[in-house]
Enzyme design. Sequence first.
Site, PDB file in Angstrom:
ATOM      1  N   GLY A   1       0.847  -1.191   0.000  1.00  0.00           N
ATOM      2  CA  GLY A   1       0.000   0.000   0.000  1.00  0.00           C
ATOM      3  C   GLY A   1       0.873   1.228   0.000  1.00  0.00           C
ATOM      4  O   GLY A   1       1.509   1.540   1.003  1.00  0.00           O
TER       5      GLY A   1
ATOM      6  N   GLY B   1      -0.052   4.381  -0.304  1.00  0.00           N
ATOM      7  CA  GLY B   1      -0.875   5.577  -0.130  1.00  0.00           C
ATOM      8  C   GLY B   1      -0.102   6.588   0.715  1.00  0.00           C
ATOM      9  O   GLY B   1       1.093   6.409   0.985  1.00  0.00           O
TER      10      GLY B   1
ATOM     11  N   LYS C   1      -9.441   3.877  18.874  1.00  0.00           N
ATOM     12  CA  LYS C   1      -9.183   4.681  17.665  1.00  0.00           C
ATOM     13  C   LYS C   1     -10.436   4.686  16.796  1.00  0.00           C
ATOM     14  O   LYS C   1     -10.828   5.714  16.249  1.00  0.00           O
ATOM     15  CB  LYS C   1      -7.980   4.107  16.897  1.00  0.00           C
ATOM     16  CG  LYS C   1      -7.771   4.723  15.520  1.00  0.00           C
ATOM     17  CD  LYS C   1      -6.360   5.186  15.321  1.00  0.00           C
ATOM     18  CE  LYS C   1      -6.135   6.151  14.180  1.00  0.00           C
ATOM     19  NZ  LYS C   1      -6.663   5.824  12.899  1.00  0.00           N
TER      20      LYS C   1
ATOM     21  N   ASN D   1     -14.779  11.020  11.196  1.00  0.00           N
ATOM     22  CA  ASN D   1     -14.707  10.738   9.760  1.00  0.00           C
ATOM     23  C   ASN D   1     -16.031  10.938   9.014  1.00  0.00           C
ATOM     24  O   ASN D   1     -16.057  11.666   8.020  1.00  0.00           O
ATOM     25  CB  ASN D   1     -14.135   9.348   9.516  1.00  0.00           C
ATOM     26  CG  ASN D   1     -12.677   9.242   9.951  1.00  0.00           C
ATOM     27  OD1 ASN D   1     -12.259   9.951  10.857  1.00  0.00           O
ATOM     28  ND2 ASN D   1     -11.904   8.395   9.320  1.00  0.00           N
TER      29      ASN D   1
ATOM     30  N   SER E   1      -9.354  11.104   6.674  1.00  0.00           N
ATOM     31  CA  SER E   1      -9.153  10.185   5.548  1.00  0.00           C
ATOM     32  C   SER E   1     -10.469   9.968   4.794  1.00  0.00           C
ATOM     33  O   SER E   1     -10.479   9.860   3.564  1.00  0.00           O
ATOM     34  CB  SER E   1      -8.581   8.867   6.050  1.00  0.00           C
ATOM     35  OG  SER E   1      -9.342   8.389   7.140  1.00  0.00           O
TER      36      SER E   1
HETATM   37  O1  PAF Z   1      -8.841   8.870   9.662  1.00  0.00           O
HETATM   38  C1  PAF Z   1      -8.310   9.963   9.983  1.00  0.00           C
HETATM   39  O2  PAF Z   1      -8.258  10.919   9.228  1.00  0.00           O
HETATM   40  C2  PAF Z   1      -7.637  10.098  11.338  1.00  0.00           C
HETATM   41  O3  PAF Z   1      -7.632   8.856  11.966  1.00  0.00           O
HETATM   42  C3  PAF Z   1      -8.282  11.158  12.261  1.00  0.00           C
HETATM   43  C4  PAF Z   1      -7.906  10.888  13.701  1.00  0.00           C
HETATM   44  C5  PAF Z   1      -9.770  11.228  12.148  1.00  0.00           C
HETATM   45  C6  PAF Z   1      -7.663  12.502  11.974  1.00  0.00           C
HETATM   46  O4  PAF Z   1      -7.950  13.023  10.726  1.00  0.00           O
END
Ligand code: PAF
Length: 297
Positions: free
Chosen positions: A7, A9, A181, A189, A253
């Site tokens: 990967g 990325g 997390k 997100n 992301s």
């Molecule tokens: O997925 C993401 O972008 C990260 O894990 C987070 C913590 C939301 C910060 O942008």
Amino acid sequence: MQWTLLGAGALGCVIAGLLRQQDESVALMLSERHRGHFHPLYELINLNGRSELINTQACFAEQARAVECLLVVTKAYQVVPALSALTGLSAHTPIILLHNGLGVAEQVATLFPDNPLLAGICSHGAMKEADWKIRHTGKGETWLGGVNEAGKKWAHLVEPLARALGHAQWSDHIEIQQRRKLAINAVINPLTAYHNIANGELLTSRFDEVLTQLSEEVHQVIAQLDGPDAESLPAFRRRLQQVLELTATNYSSMQQDVAHGRPTENDYISGYVVAHAGQIPIPVTLQLYQAIQRLEP
Ligand code: PAF
């Protein structure tokens, strides 16, 4: 030992770059679309704003037998298809899964029952600015832990990772760290992706109500899974606030995936919360989960 990253990325290139800066040997396992036109150098913009050319070795699926240690840094939905192509992978090679979300390790354990399997979380910020131009946008933590018994024997891997990434630690309860997390991701997100905003926008008062509701729903589901190890709701909210402040200017992301018309990790983040809610009402999570599904290609 050589690290092979599956990967290439934004996050994969940042990890590869930081490992190379410590003179670690690094190979990038590339997908078919890169065959023929891959340039082995890429540009990494470090946290201090300085650019550096990173030199790694390129390799492809048919070279899997030579892989010594495999760091999987693809999106959650790419892990199983990408690993399935590595039919020659030795049963001694440790596989380390670093994707967002949950629900993939069980499938990998079925595909590679004899390999040492590890999972981890990595909260470094990374952004792709152009093809083969990656910006490291924020320092983060890295935690690894064993998924199966063989994986638990690879705790020493955190030492070179800690040197390169600034922080890396072993956890005997990696599934709890992963769920913590995931809880943060399940709030930030989908909201940032749906509203097409940077993380810090969620700190403005117009999001107070939805943040309160969503964080309560997600906390309840994760707390039910964590049992006696669950963190309290105020502790979760403090952590959420901290992440939002630290990543205020970053785009999540999922926001980046939606903005670029790519598939998202919705099924492995909000989908995981939906699948494990049981009797807990989660109206906001469900609404956002379905809204993101509609935004996916
Ligand atoms: O997925 C993401 O972008 C990260 O894990 C987070 C913590 C939301 C910060 O942008």
